[in-house]
Design a protein around this motif. Structure first.
Motif, mmCIF file in Angstrom:
data_model
loop_
_atom_site.group_PDB
_atom_site.id
_atom_site.type_symbol
_atom_site.label_atom_id
_atom_site.label_comp_id
_atom_site.label_asym_id
_atom_site.label_seq_id
_atom_site.Cartn_x
_atom_site.Cartn_y
_atom_site.Cartn_z
ATOM 1 N N GLU A 152 -13.799 -47.784 -14.338
ATOM 2 C CA GLU A 152 -13.563 -49.166 -13.927
ATOM 3 C C GLU A 152 -12.805 -49.938 -15.002
ATOM 4 O OE1 GLU A 152 -17.423 -50.661 -13.133
ATOM 5 O OE2 GLU A 152 -17.713 -49.475 -11.299
ATOM 6 N N GLU A 153 -13.084 -49.622 -16.271
ATOM 7 C CA GLU A 153 -12.363 -50.282 -17.360
ATOM 8 C C GLU A 153 -10.880 -49.899 -17.369
ATOM 9 O OE1 GLU A 153 -16.308 -50.372 -20.282
ATOM 10 O OE2 GLU A 153 -14.592 -49.083 -20.743
ATOM 11 N N VAL A 154 -10.577 -48.619 -17.058
ATOM 12 C CA VAL A 154 -9.175 -48.197 -16.989
ATOM 13 C C VAL A 154 -8.449 -48.976 -15.898
ATOM 14 C CG1 VAL A 154 -7.636 -46.280 -16.434
ATOM 15 C CG2 VAL A 154 -9.598 -45.912 -17.947
ATOM 16 N N ALA A 155 -9.103 -49.149 -14.755
ATOM 17 C CA ALA A 155 -8.493 -49.919 -13.669
ATOM 18 C C ALA A 155 -8.232 -51.354 -14.100
ATOM 19 C CB ALA A 155 -9.402 -49.885 -12.448
ATOM 20 N N HIS A 201 -17.118 -39.827 -6.239
ATOM 21 C CA HIS A 201 -16.885 -41.228 -6.616
ATOM 22 C C HIS A 201 -15.750 -41.329 -7.625
ATOM 23 C CE1 HIS A 201 -17.531 -44.757 -9.244
ATOM 24 N NE2 HIS A 201 -17.846 -45.376 -8.107
ATOM 25 N N GLN A 202 -15.727 -40.462 -8.613
ATOM 26 C CA GLN A 202 -14.689 -40.526 -9.629
ATOM 27 C C GLN A 202 -13.310 -40.185 -9.054
ATOM 28 O OE1 GLN A 202 -16.361 -42.386 -11.803
ATOM 29 N NE2 GLN A 202 -15.439 -41.262 -13.528
ATOM 30 N N GLN A 203 -13.265 -39.265 -8.117
ATOM 31 C CA GLN A 203 -11.989 -38.966 -7.473
ATOM 32 C C GLN A 203 -11.416 -40.197 -6.777
ATOM 33 O OE1 GLN A 203 -12.930 -35.560 -4.950
ATOM 34 N NE2 GLN A 203 -11.592 -34.247 -6.199
ATOM 35 N N GLU A 204 -12.266 -40.932 -6.073
ATOM 36 C CA GLU A 204 -11.807 -42.107 -5.347
ATOM 37 C C GLU A 204 -11.336 -43.217 -6.289
ATOM 38 O OE1 GLU A 204 -15.095 -43.240 -2.963
ATOM 39 O OE2 GLU A 204 -14.978 -41.493 -1.605
ATOM 40 N N ALA A 219 -1.073 -37.199 -17.808
ATOM 41 C CA ALA A 219 -1.577 -35.849 -18.086
ATOM 42 C C ALA A 219 -3.091 -35.873 -18.299
ATOM 43 C CB ALA A 219 -0.863 -35.271 -19.311
ATOM 44 N N GLN A 220 -3.575 -36.892 -18.981
ATOM 45 C CA GLN A 220 -5.025 -37.009 -19.193
ATOM 46 C C GLN A 220 -5.758 -37.168 -17.856
ATOM 47 O OE1 GLN A 220 -4.682 -40.263 -22.336
ATOM 48 N NE2 GLN A 220 -6.551 -39.178 -23.034
ATOM 49 N N ALA A 221 -5.259 -38.054 -17.029
ATOM 50 C CA ALA A 221 -5.928 -38.327 -15.752
ATOM 51 C C ALA A 221 -5.886 -37.113 -14.834
ATOM 52 C CB ALA A 221 -5.274 -39.529 -15.085
ATOM 53 N N GLU A 222 -4.749 -36.374 -14.783
ATOM 54 C CA GLU A 222 -4.668 -35.198 -13.915
ATOM 55 C C GLU A 222 -5.599 -34.091 -14.398
ATOM 56 O OE1 GLU A 222 -0.054 -35.635 -12.323
ATOM 57 O OE2 GLU A 222 -0.542 -34.289 -14.022
ATOM 58 N N GLY A 223 -5.714 -33.914 -15.707
ATOM 59 C CA GLY A 223 -6.651 -32.927 -16.226
ATOM 60 C C GLY A 223 -8.102 -33.297 -15.876
ATOM 61 N N TYR A 224 -8.392 -34.572 -15.916
ATOM 62 C CA TYR A 224 -9.737 -35.024 -15.555
ATOM 63 C C TYR A 224 -10.023 -34.764 -14.076
ATOM 64 C CZ TYR A 224 -13.751 -38.161 -14.941
ATOM 65 O OH TYR A 224 -14.989 -38.677 -14.632
ATOM 66 N N LEU A 225 -9.048 -35.029 -13.217
ATOM 67 C CA LEU A 225 -9.236 -34.807 -11.779
ATOM 68 C C LEU A 225 -9.399 -33.326 -11.462
ATOM 69 C CD1 LEU A 225 -6.741 -37.410 -10.252
ATOM 70 C CD2 LEU A 225 -9.240 -37.504 -10.248
ATOM 71 N N ASP A 226 -8.694 -32.451 -12.189
ATOM 72 C CA ASP A 226 -8.873 -31.025 -11.978
ATOM 73 C C ASP A 226 -10.315 -30.608 -12.305
ATOM 74 O OD1 ASP A 226 -6.276 -30.771 -11.171
ATOM 75 O OD2 ASP A 226 -5.525 -30.184 -13.170
ATOM 76 N N TYR A 227 -10.857 -31.172 -13.381
ATOM 77 C CA TYR A 227 -12.251 -30.865 -13.749
ATOM 78 C C TYR A 227 -13.216 -31.383 -12.675
ATOM 79 C CZ TYR A 227 -16.682 -31.215 -16.293
ATOM 80 O OH TYR A 227 -17.988 -31.119 -16.650
ATOM 81 N N LEU A 231 -16.170 -29.566 -9.661
ATOM 82 C CA LEU A 231 -17.569 -29.950 -9.443
ATOM 83 C C LEU A 231 -17.849 -30.145 -7.937
ATOM 84 C CD1 LEU A 231 -18.004 -32.584 -12.300
ATOM 85 C CD2 LEU A 231 -18.642 -30.162 -12.347
ATOM 86 N N VAL A 232 -16.837 -30.573 -7.217
ATOM 87 C CA VAL A 232 -17.021 -30.838 -5.796
ATOM 88 C C VAL A 232 -16.981 -29.544 -4.986
ATOM 89 C CG1 VAL A 232 -16.104 -32.050 -3.779
ATOM 90 C CG2 VAL A 232 -16.066 -33.136 -6.042
#
Length: 235
Positions: A152-155, A201-204, A219-227, A231-232
């Motif tokens: 939420e802080e990034v947004a 929730h984090q994906q959304e 690059a940071q955000a895409e690596g996070y989404l891959d992780y 989990l899903v």
């Protein structure tokens, strides 16, 4: 000498006749009646007709017709405490103002974002809550809540003009909290449904940010989404 001898002989005769004298008769009947009446009724005393001002140390057997003066209290005058005074209105207003200021400060700390003066206090409070958690599962859930807060802080930073350099740091903190929380929660509850719920929730939240991120941040955000997708996925 003759007179002295006569006197001595007369005394000797009286001493000789003394044993033969009567020892006396019974007491007088009137005396016996009076003595018996006094023994039955007890001693008589005169009635008290004046005020009693001193302590009474003996039994009272007669009627008391005088005025009894009240005994003075042995307590000193300073022993009587005054009733507490009501708190002045100014003190009550000061206490209310202090409580309101603390509530405002707490809310401001909770709403702080990277770059604000209260943000370090917010992060310290989050770390304290993780350390005070009672078990590993609770610590993991606290870490995942911190990861949600970082998203939420990034947004918020992407919508501000001066949030550029802080975005990358906040994305890094989000990933670190996510990995720590998932690791703790898997050890405590390997098949916990909370993990997949958190990942969705984090994906959304993070996916819509990709178009606003710079190259290194992207690059940071895409690596996070891959992780998060791992989990899903069922496994």
């Amino acid at each position: 000498m003759g007179r002295a001898r006569e006197r001595r002989e007369r005394v000797l005769e009286q001493l000789t006749d003394l044993p033969r004298l009567p020892l006396g008769g019974a007491p007088d009947p009137a005396f016996r009646d009076r003595l018996r009446a006094e023994l039955v009724t007890g001693p008589t005393t005169a009635p008290i007709t004046g005020p009693i001002t001193g302590p009474i140390t003996g039994p009272i057997t007669g009627p008391i017709t005088g005025e009894l003066l009240p005994e003075r209290s042995a307590r000193p005058r300073h022993a009587h405490r005054r009733p507490p005074r009501p708190r002045p209105l100014l003190s009550q207003l000061a206490a209310f103002g202090l409580a309101a200021a603390m509530m405002v400060a707490s809310f401001s700390t909770y709403q702080a974002v990277p770059g604000d003066s209260l943000y370090p206090l917010k992060r310290a409070a989050e770390s304290a809550l993780v350390g005070l958690s009672t078990n590993e599962a609770a610590r993991g859930e606290r870490e995942l809540r911190s990861a949600k807060a970082r998203a939420e802080e990034v947004a918020s930073l992407l919508g501000s003009s001066n949030g550029g350099p802080l975005v990358g740091r906040t994305l890094k903190d989000m990933e670190e909290s996510t990995r720590a929380g998932i690791s703790r929660l898997r050890r405590a509850e390997p098949r916990s449904p909370k993990i997949k719920k958190f990942a969705r929730h984090q994906q959304e939240v993070v996916a819509p940010m990709l178009q606003q991120l710079k190259r290194d941040q992207l690059a940071q955000a895409e690596g996070y989404l891959d992780y998060i997708k791992g989990l899903v996925a069922p496994g």
